[in-house]
Write a protein that holds these residues in place. Structure first.
Motif, PDB file in Angstrom:
ATOM      1  N   ILE A 182      22.181  39.633  -3.254  1.00  0.00           N
ATOM      2  CA  ILE A 182      21.888  40.765  -2.373  1.00  0.00           C
ATOM      3  C   ILE A 182      21.327  40.230  -1.058  1.00  0.00           C
ATOM      4  CG2 ILE A 182      20.572  42.895  -2.072  1.00  0.00           C
ATOM      5  CD1 ILE A 182      20.397  43.038  -5.158  1.00  0.00           C
ATOM      6  N   SER A 183      22.030  40.506   0.023  1.00  0.00           N
ATOM      7  CA  SER A 183      21.607  40.047   1.350  1.00  0.00           C
ATOM      8  C   SER A 183      20.551  40.971   1.934  1.00  0.00           C
ATOM      9  CB  SER A 183      22.818  39.991   2.296  1.00  0.00           C
ATOM     10  OG  SER A 183      22.395  39.742   3.624  1.00  0.00           O
ATOM     11  N   MET A 184      19.466  40.390   2.451  1.00  0.00           N
ATOM     12  CA  MET A 184      18.453  41.181   3.147  1.00  0.00           C
ATOM     13  C   MET A 184      18.980  41.710   4.478  1.00  0.00           C
ATOM     14  SD  MET A 184      15.036  38.871   2.533  1.00  0.00           S
ATOM     15  CE  MET A 184      14.323  38.622   0.907  1.00  0.00           C
ATOM     16  N   ASP A 185      20.009  41.066   4.999  1.00  0.00           N
ATOM     17  CA  ASP A 185      20.590  41.446   6.288  1.00  0.00           C
ATOM     18  C   ASP A 185      21.889  42.214   6.053  1.00  0.00           C
ATOM     19  OD1 ASP A 185      18.778  39.667   8.109  1.00  0.00           O
ATOM     20  OD2 ASP A 185      19.498  38.337   6.523  1.00  0.00           O
ATOM     21  N   LYS A 186      22.171  43.203   6.880  1.00  0.00           N
ATOM     22  CA  LYS A 186      23.377  44.012   6.716  1.00  0.00           C
ATOM     23  C   LYS A 186      24.629  43.155   6.927  1.00  0.00           C
ATOM     24  CE  LYS A 186      23.755  48.206   8.203  1.00  0.00           C
ATOM     25  NZ  LYS A 186      23.935  48.927   6.915  1.00  0.00           N
ATOM     26  N   LEU A 187      25.512  43.208   5.953  1.00  0.00           N
ATOM     27  CA  LEU A 187      26.701  42.358   6.014  1.00  0.00           C
ATOM     28  C   LEU A 187      27.740  42.856   7.015  1.00  0.00           C
ATOM     29  CD1 LEU A 187      27.096  41.535   2.213  1.00  0.00           C
ATOM     30  CD2 LEU A 187      26.283  40.022   4.029  1.00  0.00           C
ATOM     31  N   ASP A 188      27.569  44.083   7.534  1.00  0.00           N
ATOM     32  CA  ASP A 188      28.466  44.529   8.608  1.00  0.00           C
ATOM     33  C   ASP A 188      27.925  44.149   9.983  1.00  0.00           C
ATOM     34  OD1 ASP A 188      26.381  46.291   9.057  1.00  0.00           O
ATOM     35  OD2 ASP A 188      27.512  48.111   8.590  1.00  0.00           O
ATOM     36  N   CYS A 189      26.810  43.411   9.975  1.00  0.00           N
ATOM     37  CA  CYS A 189      26.200  42.882  11.218  1.00  0.00           C
ATOM     38  C   CYS A 189      25.757  43.981  12.179  1.00  0.00           C
ATOM     39  CB  CYS A 189      27.167  41.920  11.921  1.00  0.00           C
ATOM     40  SG  CYS A 189      27.685  40.515  10.914  1.00  0.00           S
ATOM     41  N   SER A 190      25.515  45.185  11.677  1.00  0.00           N
ATOM     42  CA  SER A 190      25.162  46.305  12.552  1.00  0.00           C
ATOM     43  C   SER A 190      23.679  46.330  12.918  1.00  0.00           C
ATOM     44  CB  SER A 190      25.544  47.631  11.877  1.00  0.00           C
ATOM     45  OG  SER A 190      24.847  47.794  10.645  1.00  0.00           O
ATOM     46  N   ARG A 191      22.869  45.539  12.235  1.00  0.00           N
ATOM     47  CA  ARG A 191      21.437  45.484  12.563  1.00  0.00           C
ATOM     48  C   ARG A 191      21.085  44.046  12.936  1.00  0.00           C
ATOM     49  NH1 ARG A 191      18.996  47.904   8.163  1.00  0.00           N
ATOM     50  NH2 ARG A 191      18.842  45.913   7.059  1.00  0.00           N
ATOM     51  N   PRO A 192      20.859  43.777  14.216  1.00  0.00           N
ATOM     52  CA  PRO A 192      20.584  42.386  14.641  1.00  0.00           C
ATOM     53  C   PRO A 192      19.299  41.855  14.023  1.00  0.00           C
ATOM     54  CG  PRO A 192      21.098  43.798  16.524  1.00  0.00           C
ATOM     55  CD  PRO A 192      20.882  44.706  15.350  1.00  0.00           C
ATOM     56  N   THR A 193      19.381  40.666  13.473  1.00  0.00           N
ATOM     57  CA  THR A 193      18.205  39.940  13.024  1.00  0.00           C
ATOM     58  C   THR A 193      18.411  38.474  13.395  1.00  0.00           C
ATOM     59  OG1 THR A 193      19.059  39.356  10.833  1.00  0.00           O
ATOM     60  CG2 THR A 193      17.922  41.488  11.032  1.00  0.00           C
ATOM     61  N   ARG A 194      17.346  37.717  13.320  1.00  0.00           N
ATOM     62  CA  ARG A 194      17.462  36.280  13.615  1.00  0.00           C
ATOM     63  C   ARG A 194      18.426  35.606  12.649  1.00  0.00           C
ATOM     64  NH1 ARG A 194      14.440  32.224  11.064  1.00  0.00           N
ATOM     65  NH2 ARG A 194      14.551  30.210  12.110  1.00  0.00           N
ATOM     66  N   TRP A 195      18.467  36.082  11.410  1.00  0.00           N
ATOM     67  CA  TRP A 195      19.246  35.409  10.373  1.00  0.00           C
ATOM     68  C   TRP A 195      20.738  35.768  10.439  1.00  0.00           C
ATOM     69  CZ3 TRP A 195      14.597  37.849   9.877  1.00  0.00           C
ATOM     70  CH2 TRP A 195      13.491  37.005   9.671  1.00  0.00           C
ATOM     71  N   ILE A 196      21.049  36.976  10.920  1.00  0.00           N
ATOM     72  CA  ILE A 196      22.454  37.395  10.995  1.00  0.00           C
ATOM     73  C   ILE A 196      23.116  36.896  12.276  1.00  0.00           C
ATOM     74  CG2 ILE A 196      22.220  39.598  12.248  1.00  0.00           C
ATOM     75  CD1 ILE A 196      24.297  39.121   9.048  1.00  0.00           C
ATOM     76  N   GLN A 197      22.301  36.402  13.213  1.00  0.00           N
ATOM     77  CA  GLN A 197      22.789  36.016  14.536  1.00  0.00           C
ATOM     78  C   GLN A 197      24.013  35.089  14.501  1.00  0.00           C
ATOM     79  OE1 GLN A 197      22.362  37.060  17.400  1.00  0.00           O
ATOM     80  NE2 GLN A 197      22.306  35.502  18.991  1.00  0.00           N
ATOM     81  N   PRO A 198      24.043  34.047  13.663  1.00  0.00           N
ATOM     82  CA  PRO A 198      25.208  33.138  13.682  1.00  0.00           C
ATOM     83  C   PRO A 198      26.459  33.731  13.042  1.00  0.00           C
ATOM     84  CG  PRO A 198      23.242  32.076  12.737  1.00  0.00           C
ATOM     85  CD  PRO A 198      22.986  33.535  12.766  1.00  0.00           C
ATOM     86  N   PHE A 199      26.355  34.930  12.420  1.00  0.00           N
ATOM     87  CA  PHE A 199      27.472  35.517  11.692  1.00  0.00           C
ATOM     88  C   PHE A 199      28.110  36.638  12.498  1.00  0.00           C
ATOM     89  CE2 PHE A 199      24.613  33.654   8.619  1.00  0.00           C
ATOM     90  CZ  PHE A 199      25.437  33.110   7.640  1.00  0.00           C
ATOM     91  N   ASP A 200      29.309  37.012  12.114  1.00  0.00           N
ATOM     92  CA  ASP A 200      29.951  38.208  12.623  1.00  0.00           C
ATOM     93  C   ASP A 200      30.688  38.867  11.464  1.00  0.00           C
ATOM     94  OD1 ASP A 200      32.442  36.873  12.266  1.00  0.00           O
ATOM     95  OD2 ASP A 200      32.359  36.070  14.295  1.00  0.00           O
ATOM     96  N   LYS A 201      31.332  39.997  11.721  1.00  0.00           N
ATOM     97  CA  LYS A 201      31.996  40.727  10.640  1.00  0.00           C
ATOM     98  C   LYS A 201      33.067  39.880   9.964  1.00  0.00           C
ATOM     99  CE  LYS A 201      31.278  45.452  12.309  1.00  0.00           C
ATOM    100  NZ  LYS A 201      31.939  46.705  12.748  1.00  0.00           N
ATOM    101  N   GLY A 202      33.719  39.037  10.749  1.00  0.00           N
ATOM    102  CA  GLY A 202      34.761  38.190  10.191  1.00  0.00           C
ATOM    103  C   GLY A 202      34.222  37.193   9.189  1.00  0.00           C
TER     104      GLY A 202
END
Length: 679
Positions: A182-202
Motif C-alpha cells: 500500500i503506497s502512502m502516495d497517490k499512484l495517479d500522482c495527483s497529490r504532489p509529495t517529495r516522494w512521488i516527485q520522481p514518478f509520473d502516471k506512466g
C-alpha cells in the motif's frame, strides 16, 4: 537533597537497594489514568478531548518549484476518521490465513516502511483498530536489512512511501510473505509529495503491471480508505495484553533482535514519562525515526494532553528549516545531532575571536551562573545580544529538550541550556522497556547524569566483580543497571533463549554500567560488552574516551582500540575538515594538500597524537586513557562502510575493530609495546 527514593531494606547480596521516583514510592501507577489501557484507547481519548484541535502537521510540497510550503494541519477528528476508514480498508485487504498471524494471540503484523510522516503514525493507529500490531521497517545500515526484517516478521501487508516500491518488487523473492503493498502516495500522482516527485502516471502504471505479474496487490492508501468506506467493518480494539509493536533492535553488539511490546507496557512507559514531566499544549517535531521506540514513546506520552505533531519534510538537509517554521515547544534529540550543531554554533559564538567571541563568553558565563543559582534560564541583556539567535535555530519557542540514546557531554548540555534559554535534560531507556527508564526532572540543572527513575520504575545495581564494578564501591556504588517495571517487553521475537538471558527474574539486565551519585541520580559510566582490557589488567571505557576526544577542535569522531597484550590504546581519528585541513597544511608545510593527502601524511598523524595527548592531560583524562598512536581516516566511519554503525548511529565495535586490525597492528609495531619487559 537526595533525589531518588530508596526502598527500605531492599538490598540483597551483590545488589544495591531499590530506587524509585520520590513521588511514587509504592512503585505503581494504577491510580493514574486508570481508564487508558491501550495505545488505541489513548488515541480515542485524545480525539474525544481535543477533536477540533490541530493534531498532525506536514509541509506541502510544490513540484513546480521543488520546494516546501508552510505546515498544513489535520485535526484530531480528521485523524480519527482516517484511522477508522483505513483500518476498515485493511480488514478487507488482509487474508484470513495470513502467514504472520501470531498463534498465541491471533494477531497480524502490519509493516510500515517510510521516513517519519503523518501516514506512518496513522497506519500504526489503523492497525491497532483491529488488534493488529506494527512492524517498523528501516533501510539502514545493511542493504538487505529491510528484507530480512520483513521476512522475519512474516509480513503480508506493508504500507510504504512510493519510493520503496521499486525496491520491494525487485527483491520480492526475499520477502515471500508479502501479498499487498500500500503506497502512502497517490499512484495517479495527483497529490504532489517529495516522494512521488520522481514518478509520473506512466511509471506508476508500470509498477502496477509488474506487481500484478508477481502476484502482488498494489494499492495506494486512498484506495484502501475508499474500500473501507464502501465495506465498513466494526472496530475490534486491542486488549492491554495484546502485542502493539514489534521493533527490531539496531544491532549494536551483533545481529538485531525483534522486541515485542504489549499495549499495557507501552502505555505504562508513556504514562510514566508524562507524569515525570507534565507538559500541556505541546508542539512536537517528529524526525527521529519512528522505526525506533524513542520518538513514539514521546508522542504517546504527550498524547495524554493536547499535542500538535509536526513532521519534518523527510530530508535532513531541511531539518533546521522545518524546525524554525514549526517552532516546537518540546524536542527529543540525540547527542550525535546536538554535537554537530554545537560544533558549528559554538565556533561562531563562544569559540570565535574578536568582539563576538568576547561578548559570547562573557554572556555564557553570566547566564550559566544565573542558571546554576536557580534564577532561571533567561537573561534580558545577553539573550537579546547573543543567545536569541541560537534559540532561533530551533524556532525560538523550545521549553524543554530531551536527549537520549548516548552520552551527552556536559559542555554541550550547558551550552544549549544557555543558548536555548530552557532546560536540556538527559534520559535513559532501551527498547526492551519502551524507552522509559530514567530522566532528569524539568528543574534539574546538573550534568553528567541520566536523572532518577521514572514514576513506576524500579532500579537497582548488580555488582560485576569480574570487571571491577561493585555496589560496595566508595564513594559511589557501581554495577550493572537493572530495571523492573510494567513497561517490560514481552520477549524477543521467536527467541526464548535470548529473552531468558536478558532477564534476572523480574529484572531486565540492561548491559549498561551505572553509578549512583551522591545526590541520588544515576550516571551511565560504561557498557559491559564494550569494556577493553589492556595489559596489567587495566580496564578502559572506550565510549567515554571517544566522547571526550571528539570534543577536540581537530576531531570529528574517534574510535578507540586496545587489547590485553598491549599497555596503550590506539585510535582511528576522523578529522573535522573545517579545522583540521588548515592546521595540517601548516603543520606539514603542504599548503595545497587535500584532506586525504594530509591524513596519509605520517608526520601529521604523529602531530595529531601529540595534540590529543596534551588535550588528555588538560582534560584530566586518566593515564590509561591517553592515546599512544593515531591513524587518520578521512571519511566518517559510516561512509567507509555502512555496516560500521547501526541505524541509530552507534558503532559496531567488533566490525570496526576487525576492519582496522592491520592498522592497529602496525601502530603497535611502531610503538614497540610488545618489547616492554614489564608487561
Amino acid at each position: 537533597m537526595f533525589k531518588s527514593y530508596v526502598v527500605p531494606s531492599s538490598e540483597t547480596p551483590g545488589h544495591s537497594p531499590i530506587y524509585r521516583h520520590p513521588k511514587y514510592k509504592s512503585g505503581t501507577l494504577d491510580c493514574e489514568y486508570p481508564d487508558i489501557g491501550t495505545l488505541y484507547n489513548l488515541f480515542t481519548t485524545a480525539v474525544k478531548n481535543y477533536s477540533k484541535e490541530e493534531f498532525l502537521g506536514s509541509r506541502r510540497f510544490f513540484s513546480e518549484t521543488d520546494s516546501f510550503g508552510d505546515y498544513e494541519w489535520m485535526t484530531a477528528a480528521d485523524a480519527a476518521e482516517f484511522v477508522n476508514d483505513f483500518g476498515s480498508g485493511l480488514d478487507n485487504v488482509y487474508s484470513t490465513n495470513a502467514p504472520g498471524v501470531n498463534a498465541a494471540t491471533g494477531q497480524q503484523p502490519l509493516g510500515i516502511f517510510s521516513v517519519n510522516r503523518p501516514e506512518w503514525l496513522l497506519s500504526e493507529l489503523a492497525a491497532f483498530r483491529s488488534r493488529r500490531y506494527s512492524v517498523g521497517i528501516i533501510d539502514a545500515p545493511s542493504v538487505l536489512r529491510a528484507e530480512a526484517d520483513i521476512c522475519s516478521a512474516s509480513i503480508e501487508v506493508i504500507v510504504c512511501s512510493v519510493d520503496k516500491i521499486p525496491r520491494m518488487l525487485d527483491r520480492i523473492s526475499l520477502t515471500p510473505s508479502i501479498k499487498v503493498v500500500i503506497s502512502m502516495d497517490k499512484l495517479d500522482c495527483s497529490r504532489p509529495t517529495r516522494w512521488i516527485q520522481p514518478f509520473d502516471k506512466g511509471t506508476t502504471e508500470k509498477l502496477k503491471i509488474r506487481a500484478k505479474s508477481l502476484g502482488i496487490v498494489l494499492l495506494d492508501i486512498d484506495e484502501v480508505i475508499q474500500i473501507g468506506r464502501l465495506n465498513p467493518t466494526e472496530p475490534m480494539p486491542p486488549r492491554p495484553f495484546d502485542i502493539c509493536t514489534l521493533c527490531f533492535s539496531s544491532g549494536t553488539t551483533g545481529a538485531q533482535k525483534g522486541i515485542l511490546s504489549t499495549h499495557e507496557a507501552f502505555v505504562h512507559s508513556s504514562k510514566s514519562a508524562i507524569l515525570a514531566m507534565p507538559l500541556h499544549d505541546s508542539t512536537y517535531m517528529s524526525y527521529i525515526s519512528l522505526f525506533h521506540i524513542f520518538d513514539r514513546y514521546t508522542i504517546y506520552a504527550l498524547m495524554f494532553n493536547h499535542l500538535r505533531i509536526g513532521f519534518y519534510s523527510g530530508d535532513n538537509a531541511n531539518l533546521l528549516d522545518d524546525i524554525q517554521l514549526l517552532q516546537p515547544t518540546i524536542m527529543s534529540i540525540v547527542p550525535f545531532v546536538l554535537n554537530r550543531i554545537y560544533d558549528k554554533v559554538a565556533a561562531a559564538t563562544v569559540g570565535s575571536k574578536g568582539l563576538v567571541g568576547f561578548l559570547s563568553r562573557k554572556g555564557f558565563k553570566a547566564k550559566i551562573g544565573r542558571i546554576r543559582s536557580g534564577k532561571g534560564f533567561k537573561h534580558a541583556l545577553w539573550d537579546r545580544l547573543i543567545f536569541d539567535k541560537v534559540a532561533a535555530l530551533f524556532g525560538g519557542r523550545v521549553q524543554i529538550m530531551v536527549s537520549g540514546s548516548a552520552y551527552l557531554d556536559p559542555k554541550v548540555q550547558d551550552f544549549f541550556r544557555v543558548g536555548l534559554s530552557c532546560n536540556l535534560v538527559q534520559g535513559y531507556g532501551q527498547t526492551e522497556i519502551m524507552a522509559g527508564g530514567t530522566i532528569q526532572t524539568a528543574d534539574d540543572i546538573s550534568t553528567a547524569n541520566i536523572g532518577i527513575p521514572n514514576p513506576g520504575v524500579d532500579i537497582c545495581l548488580r555488582s560485576i566483580p569480574e570487571i571491577g564494578y561493585n555496589v560496595t564501591d566508595v564513594p559511589c556504588p557501581r554495577g550493572e543497571l537493572m530495571i523492573r517495571a510494567k513497561n517490560m517487553f514481552l520477549g524477543y521475537y521467536m527467541d526464548p533463549e535470548k529473552t531468558a538471558e536478558a532477564m534476572d527474574g523480574e529484572w531486565l539486565a540492561t548491559g549498561d554500567v551505572a553509578q549512583i551519585n551522591a545526590d541520588g541520580s544515576f550516571s551511565i559510566i560504561d557498557r559491559i560488552k564494550s569494556v577493553i582490557k589492556i595489559a596489567r589488567l587495566m580496564w578502559v571505557e572506550p565510549t567515554m574516551l571517544e566522547a571526550a576526544y571528539s570534543r577536540h577542535r581537530l576531531v570529528s569522531s574517534v574510535f578507540i582500540y586496545g587489547n590485553e597484550h598491549e599497555r596503550e590504546i590506539v585510535a582511528v581519528v576522523v578529522p573535522n575538515p573545517d579545522t583540521f585541513v588548515p592546521w595540517a597544511r601548516s603543520t606539514s608545510r603542504r599548503p595545497d594538500a587535500n584532506l586525504a593527502e594530509l591524513c596519509a601524511d605520517k608526520r601529521v598523524a604523529i602531530s595529531v597524537a601529540d595534540e590529543l595527548r596534551a588535550y588528555a592531560i588538560l582534560s584530566e583524562i586518566p593515564i590509561i586513557g591517553i592515546i599512544g598512536g593515531v591513524y587518520l581516516e578521512p571519511k566518517e566511519l559510516a561512509q567507509v562502510d555502512s555496516e560500521f554503525v547501526t541505524s541509530t548511529l552507534k558503532v559496531r565495535r567488533a566490525v570496526v575493530s576487525k576492519h582496522y586490525m592491520p592498522v592497529f597492528e602496525q601502530l603497535y609495531k611502531e610503538l614497540d609495546c610488545n618489547d616492554d619487559p614489564t608487561i
